[in-house]
Design an enzyme around this catalytic site. Sequence first.
Site, PDB file in Angstrom:
ATOM      1  N   ASP A  57      71.093  35.317 129.962  1.00  0.00           N
ATOM      2  CA  ASP A  57      72.918  35.689 130.177  1.00  0.00           C
ATOM      3  C   ASP A  57      73.124  35.458 128.821  1.00  0.00           C
ATOM      4  OD1 ASP A  57      73.128  36.089 132.621  1.00  0.00           O
ATOM      5  OD2 ASP A  57      73.460  33.973 132.951  1.00  0.00           O
ATOM      6  N   GLU A 110      79.980  42.901 136.693  1.00  0.00           N
ATOM      7  CA  GLU A 110      79.849  41.586 136.428  1.00  0.00           C
ATOM      8  C   GLU A 110      79.897  41.274 134.662  1.00  0.00           C
ATOM      9  OE1 GLU A 110      77.671  39.352 138.898  1.00  0.00           O
ATOM     10  OE2 GLU A 110      75.850  40.241 137.713  1.00  0.00           O
TER      11      GLU A 110
END
Length: 558
Positions: free
Chosen positions: A15, A189
């Site tokens: 991420d 997301e």
Amino acid sequence: MNRIINPVIPGMAPDPSIIRVGEMYYIATSTFHWNPGIQLFQSRDLANWEQIGSALNKGEINLRGTNTPAGIWAPHLSYDAASQKYWLTFSHMVNMAGREFNADSYIMWAEDITGPWSEPIYLTSIGFDPALYHDDDGKHYAAILEWETRTGYQAPGHIVIAELDMDSGKIIGTWHRVTQGFTTRGCAEAPQLYKRNGYYYLLLAAGGTGYAHGVEIGRSKHVFGPYEPHPSGEPIITSSPQHLFSLGDPDAGHFEMYNPNSIMQKAGHGSLVETHTGEWYIAHLMSRPLEEKLLNPLGRETSIQKMQWTEDGWLQMKDGSNVAKMETEGMAGLLSAGCVSHDVFDDFDQEKPGLHFMTPYREQQEEWVNTTERPGHLRIYGQNSLFSQVNPAIMATRAASFKYELKTHVQFQADHYSETAGLGLYYDSNNWLYAHLTYSERTEGMILTVLQAKLGERIEYVHHQVLVPEHQVELKLVYNEGFADILYRFEEQMEWQVLLRAIDVTYLSDEGVNGEPGEIGGFTGLFNFIGSVDAHQHDSFADFKYYSVKNEQHLERK
């Protein structure tokens, strides 16, 4: 030509959120159940990254009892030029049972990237993966996934945006639902906002963080939308370019989307940066499975791709495709500095252990781990067993290669069989391998033996025990494509002796720790560790003379 070789940060570095301040580049990555929380890296050329610290250093978030793969998720790093402050947002995933996904999101700030960082300011519990955007008119916005739990509604939910008061962390007005994704892959997301030529661009992760993962994009003249999807209808970055209709599918694995023509898999969850040379790049996560297995022991790693804007204002990869590559073009005018080493060596001659060490579930505190009580050694006081999610006493570093040697020298004196010290491999509290010294009542002395945890099952190697003279031993673990050899010697002049050969540890991987075929059980990746256990009186300790990890160059699999 200067080239960037991926992954630029191997091992657990998922991420990635990238920014530039001046001519320096910074990345923040997720850490889940590991402390210190939120790894921070810096680079001058996008190719070579050095860890410079972490943002959560003082136990600001209690991670004891965290189940895999909860914990600290998806930090977003930004810089507000007006206030000259660095900002971080992140989610603390507390519960994933029942697909409720209870997460508390926070904001932090610092005047220097290395800190000190402010105490976390509560933002919301509406979902996870928050991000900040500092607009050129002085306003600030937060974007996040609103998690959907209701039956009959498209999962995982809506991307929502709200104006934000940066001082209080409170939203101004209400959350605005803007999209459920820009392609048919679903699982939208990790929203991130950018602005260029009058358009707000909304970058999303899509397809679940498995083999269908990707990055998608839309744009709007207004921050609250409506957002127009990229005209291709497909992700702008992925490892698996074939079309997928997966709206509402909660499965994050999508093993059917494995790309046999690519070493890089799972490319997705990206973050954009414009360089000081006027070029554009995206940092994104990726994985590399073991050969002929859909198991990824190194977890999700950080990679970079060069991007470009089309004449009609859309973003795409520089080569015109949407398939992420193991190499990409470097910044103009910068000579390659070579490939950074991810070897680790620490002889514990500093006041504190090195930045590379991380600890599961608990903080590193001097009362249980320090270099001061015996200078030149790392002293670790044993506590709970390695099955514990509260107080295991281990110091670990990210595995960064498919072939490496882990070594240490440990001195340890035990008087009970539940006192141990040694080294090993660790994924989480239910999955590890541990070569250690302990006390044998049968021999009335110290022995070297092995314990293993596999999906919560305790495996004891009762037929592999060696007497240890002088309460000390040098240990070596050789990791080779998912199999481990354990060796030892009592003197430096001795040849290494084999204790165990070719232990199958392929299950120490994101897909292997679940036990259910076709599912992903974790998001973190494999760690190497040294540590100690004392389930007797909590009064024993081990002294480690050094810690060494030597990798074979990760480019060999390119």
